[in-house]
Scaffold this motif. Structure first.
Motif, short mmCIF file in Angstrom:
data_model
loop_
_atom_site.label_atom_id
_atom_site.label_comp_id
_atom_site.label_asym_id
_atom_site.label_seq_id
_atom_site.Cartn_x
_atom_site.Cartn_y
_atom_site.Cartn_z
N PHE A 205 0.84 -1.20 0.00
CA PHE A 205 0.00 0.00 0.00
C PHE A 205 0.87 1.25 0.00
CE2 PHE A 205 -2.18 3.26 2.65
CZ PHE A 205 -3.13 3.65 1.72
N GLU A 206 1.91 1.24 0.80
CA GLU A 206 2.80 2.40 0.88
C GLU A 206 3.65 2.56 -0.37
OE1 GLU A 206 4.74 1.53 4.56
OE2 GLU A 206 2.96 2.00 5.76
N LEU A 207 3.91 1.46 -1.07
CA LEU A 207 4.69 1.55 -2.31
C LEU A 207 3.83 1.99 -3.49
CD1 LEU A 207 6.87 -1.69 -2.10
CD2 LEU A 207 7.68 0.66 -1.94
N THR A 208 2.55 1.61 -3.50
CA THR A 208 1.71 1.84 -4.68
C THR A 208 0.57 2.83 -4.48
OG1 THR A 208 0.15 0.06 -4.16
CG2 THR A 208 2.16 -0.55 -5.36
N GLY A 209 0.08 2.93 -3.26
CA GLY A 209 -1.08 3.77 -3.00
C GLY A 209 -2.40 3.14 -3.39
N MET A 210 -2.38 1.91 -3.89
CA MET A 210 -3.63 1.26 -4.30
C MET A 210 -4.32 0.62 -3.11
SD MET A 210 -2.58 -2.32 -6.22
CE MET A 210 -1.60 -1.48 -7.46
N ALA A 211 -5.61 0.37 -3.24
CA ALA A 211 -6.36 -0.34 -2.20
C ALA A 211 -5.71 -1.70 -1.97
CB ALA A 211 -7.81 -0.50 -2.62
N MET A 212 -5.52 -2.08 -0.70
CA MET A 212 -4.85 -3.32 -0.38
C MET A 212 -5.68 -4.14 0.59
SD MET A 212 -1.99 -3.98 -1.97
CE MET A 212 -1.68 -5.37 -0.90
N VAL A 213 -5.57 -5.46 0.43
CA VAL A 213 -6.29 -6.42 1.26
C VAL A 213 -5.32 -7.48 1.74
CG1 VAL A 213 -8.07 -8.22 1.24
CG2 VAL A 213 -8.47 -6.05 0.05
N THR A 214 -5.44 -7.88 3.01
CA THR A 214 -4.66 -9.02 3.50
C THR A 214 -5.57 -10.21 3.68
OG1 THR A 214 -3.30 -9.90 5.30
CG2 THR A 214 -4.88 -8.20 5.89
N ALA A 215 -5.09 -11.37 3.26
CA ALA A 215 -5.85 -12.62 3.39
C ALA A 215 -5.38 -13.43 4.59
CB ALA A 215 -5.71 -13.46 2.12
N PHE A 216 -4.32 -12.99 5.27
CA PHE A 216 -3.81 -13.59 6.50
C PHE A 216 -3.02 -14.88 6.30
CE2 PHE A 216 -7.45 -11.01 7.78
CZ PHE A 216 -6.85 -10.19 8.72
N SER A 217 -3.16 -15.52 5.15
CA SER A 217 -2.35 -16.71 4.88
C SER A 217 -2.37 -16.99 3.39
CB SER A 217 -2.86 -17.93 5.64
OG SER A 217 -4.02 -18.45 5.03
N ALA A 218 -1.35 -17.69 2.93
CA ALA A 218 -1.29 -18.05 1.51
C ALA A 218 -2.46 -18.95 1.13
CB ALA A 218 0.04 -18.74 1.20
N ASN A 219 -2.85 -19.83 2.05
CA ASN A 219 -3.94 -20.76 1.76
C ASN A 219 -5.29 -20.07 1.62
OD1 ASN A 219 -2.42 -23.18 1.73
ND2 ASN A 219 -2.36 -23.19 3.96
N ASN A 220 -5.38 -18.83 2.08
CA ASN A 220 -6.65 -18.09 2.03
C ASN A 220 -6.70 -17.12 0.85
OD1 ASN A 220 -9.25 -17.55 3.11
ND2 ASN A 220 -8.47 -15.75 4.18
N LEU A 221 -5.63 -17.03 0.08
CA LEU A 221 -5.57 -16.06 -1.02
C LEU A 221 -6.67 -16.30 -2.05
CD1 LEU A 221 -1.72 -15.81 -1.69
CD2 LEU A 221 -3.20 -13.95 -0.88
N LYS A 222 -6.87 -17.55 -2.44
CA LYS A 222 -7.84 -17.84 -3.50
C LYS A 222 -9.25 -17.49 -3.06
CE LYS A 222 -7.57 -21.63 -6.00
NZ LYS A 222 -7.75 -23.05 -6.45
N ALA A 223 -9.62 -17.87 -1.83
CA ALA A 223 -10.97 -17.58 -1.34
C ALA A 223 -11.23 -16.09 -1.28
CB ALA A 223 -11.18 -18.22 0.03
N VAL A 224 -10.24 -15.33 -0.83
CA VAL A 224 -10.40 -13.87 -0.76
C VAL A 224 -10.42 -13.28 -2.17
CG1 VAL A 224 -9.34 -11.71 0.02
CG2 VAL A 224 -9.39 -13.70 1.53
N GLY A 225 -9.58 -13.80 -3.07
CA GLY A 225 -9.58 -13.32 -4.45
C GLY A 225 -10.94 -13.51 -5.11
N ILE A 226 -11.56 -14.66 -4.88
CA ILE A 226 -12.88 -14.93 -5.45
C ILE A 226 -13.91 -13.96 -4.87
CG2 ILE A 226 -14.75 -16.61 -5.51
CD1 ILE A 226 -12.58 -18.80 -5.60
N ALA A 227 -13.84 -13.71 -3.56
CA ALA A 227 -14.77 -12.78 -2.93
C ALA A 227 -14.60 -11.36 -3.48
CB ALA A 227 -14.58 -12.79 -1.42
N LEU A 228 -13.35 -10.96 -3.69
CA LEU A 228 -13.09 -9.62 -4.24
C LEU A 228 -13.64 -9.50 -5.67
CD1 LEU A 228 -9.43 -9.02 -3.00
CD2 LEU A 228 -11.46 -7.74 -2.30
N ARG A 229 -13.44 -10.53 -6.47
CA ARG A 229 -13.91 -10.49 -7.86
C ARG A 229 -15.43 -10.38 -7.91
NH1 ARG A 229 -11.60 -11.56 -12.51
NH2 ARG A 229 -10.24 -9.95 -11.68
#
Length: 311
Positions: A205-229
């Motif tokens: 976020f500090e490098l890009t200024g874009m909206a950022m989300v944390t999924a808390f773990s690598a195993n949760n990335l896909k589920a959060v990505g689907i929810a965001l989409r």
């Protein structure tokens, strides 16, 4: 386990609060936190408060749960189970699981509300990142960060604690799949960044200024990505993955690319390049790269990674 009518449940919860020294004659349900006087008080001192909510369980049963804080700051709970005329054959194991989940969520809400809105977190200071939508606690371990964990609509369901040594702890009995923390809400159709940890999300976020989300773990990335989409169908998603070269299998990179494979169009992956560095855990994420080469060079490296991985 006994089942009560709603009138019997309300009476039971009123009795419970009076036993805790609450000066109360009427029970407020689903009305948020209510501050009260103690029986021996004439003015509300702010110490006594409670919240009562209904819980519609999956088997059709309706119960009540009350959380209260009385003298000495002690938190106590009381729960009752309602009759289910639509489904008389209630499976108690299902009811218990749903009540436990509901109770842990309410505990998380109370924990969040009682955490400090201002303060410091020793590990985040060490990592050199800011505070975005988080709270703070002082514990026996030191100054701790409290990261809210919610669903895609912003409902608080749990929390993560980040201790001064970097160890992380989650509240119990809450399924974290799909839970996230949004450091900054999306703007228009601009890209949304997704990262494993709060530290990486804050760094990006500090490098890009874009909206950022944390999924808390690598195993949760896909589920959060689907929810965001689903929530933001017109926003590109950039997965700022970890480069876990120190592991036998590069989990961070594999699961970051799994999000791209799942979402397809308008999704790309940006992973830091540590070519020439020791294959250690200390050289794996974007925060590590900032500490090694500085903000300016890390920003250029991120731009290069994005250019090489655009869809």
């Amino acid at each position: 386990m006994s089942y009560m009518t709603m009138e019997e449940q309300i009476a039971s919860h009123l009795k419970f609060l009076k036993q805790q020294n609450f000066a109360i004659e009427e029970l407020y349900v689903d009305g948020g936190f209510v501050r009260c006087c103690a029986i021996d008080q004439t003015v509300d001192g702010g110490e006594f408060c409670y919240q009562t909510q209904q819980n519609q369980l999956r088997n059709g049963m309706v119960g009540l749960a009350t959380w209260c804080r009385g003298g000495g700051g002690q938190t106590k709970t009381h729960k009752t189970y309602g009759l289910s005329p639509q489904r008389p054959n209630i499976k108690e194991v299902d009811a218990n699981a749903a009540i436990d989940q509901f109770e842990e969520i309410k505990k998380a809400e109370i924990f969040w509300q009682m955490s400090d809105q201002t303060g410091e977190a020793e590990y985040l200071l060490k990592k050199g990142v800011g505070y975005y939508g988080i709270r703070f606690r002082r514990t026996d371990y030191g100054k701790v960060a409290v990261i809210p964990m919610g669903n895609i609509d912003g409902k608080l369901l749990s929390y993560q604690l980040i201790n001064p040594d970097g160890t992380k702890r989650f509240s119990r009995n809450v399924e974290i799949k799909g839970l996230l923390h949004m450091l900054h809400k999306p703007i228009g159709n601009f890209p949304i960044g997704l990262a494993e940890s709060y530290v990486t999300a804050a760094t990006c976020f500090e490098l890009t200024g874009m909206a950022m989300v944390t999924a808390f773990s690598a195993n949760n990335l896909k589920a959060v990505g689907i929810a965001l989409r689903r929530k933001y169908p017109n926003n590109p998603i950039i997965v700022f993955g970890d480069n876990d070269r120190h592991l036998e299998e590069n989990t961070g990179m594999r699961l970051a690319h799994a999000v791209k494979e799942e979402l397809g169009i308008a999704c790309c992956v940006a992973v830091p390049d540590f070519d020439g560095y020791p294959t250690l855990r200390e050289f794996s994420d974007w925060n590590d790269l900032v500490w090694e080469i500085g903000i300016k060079e890390a920003r250029l490296a991120m731009r290069k990674a994005l250019d090489n991985n655009q869809t």
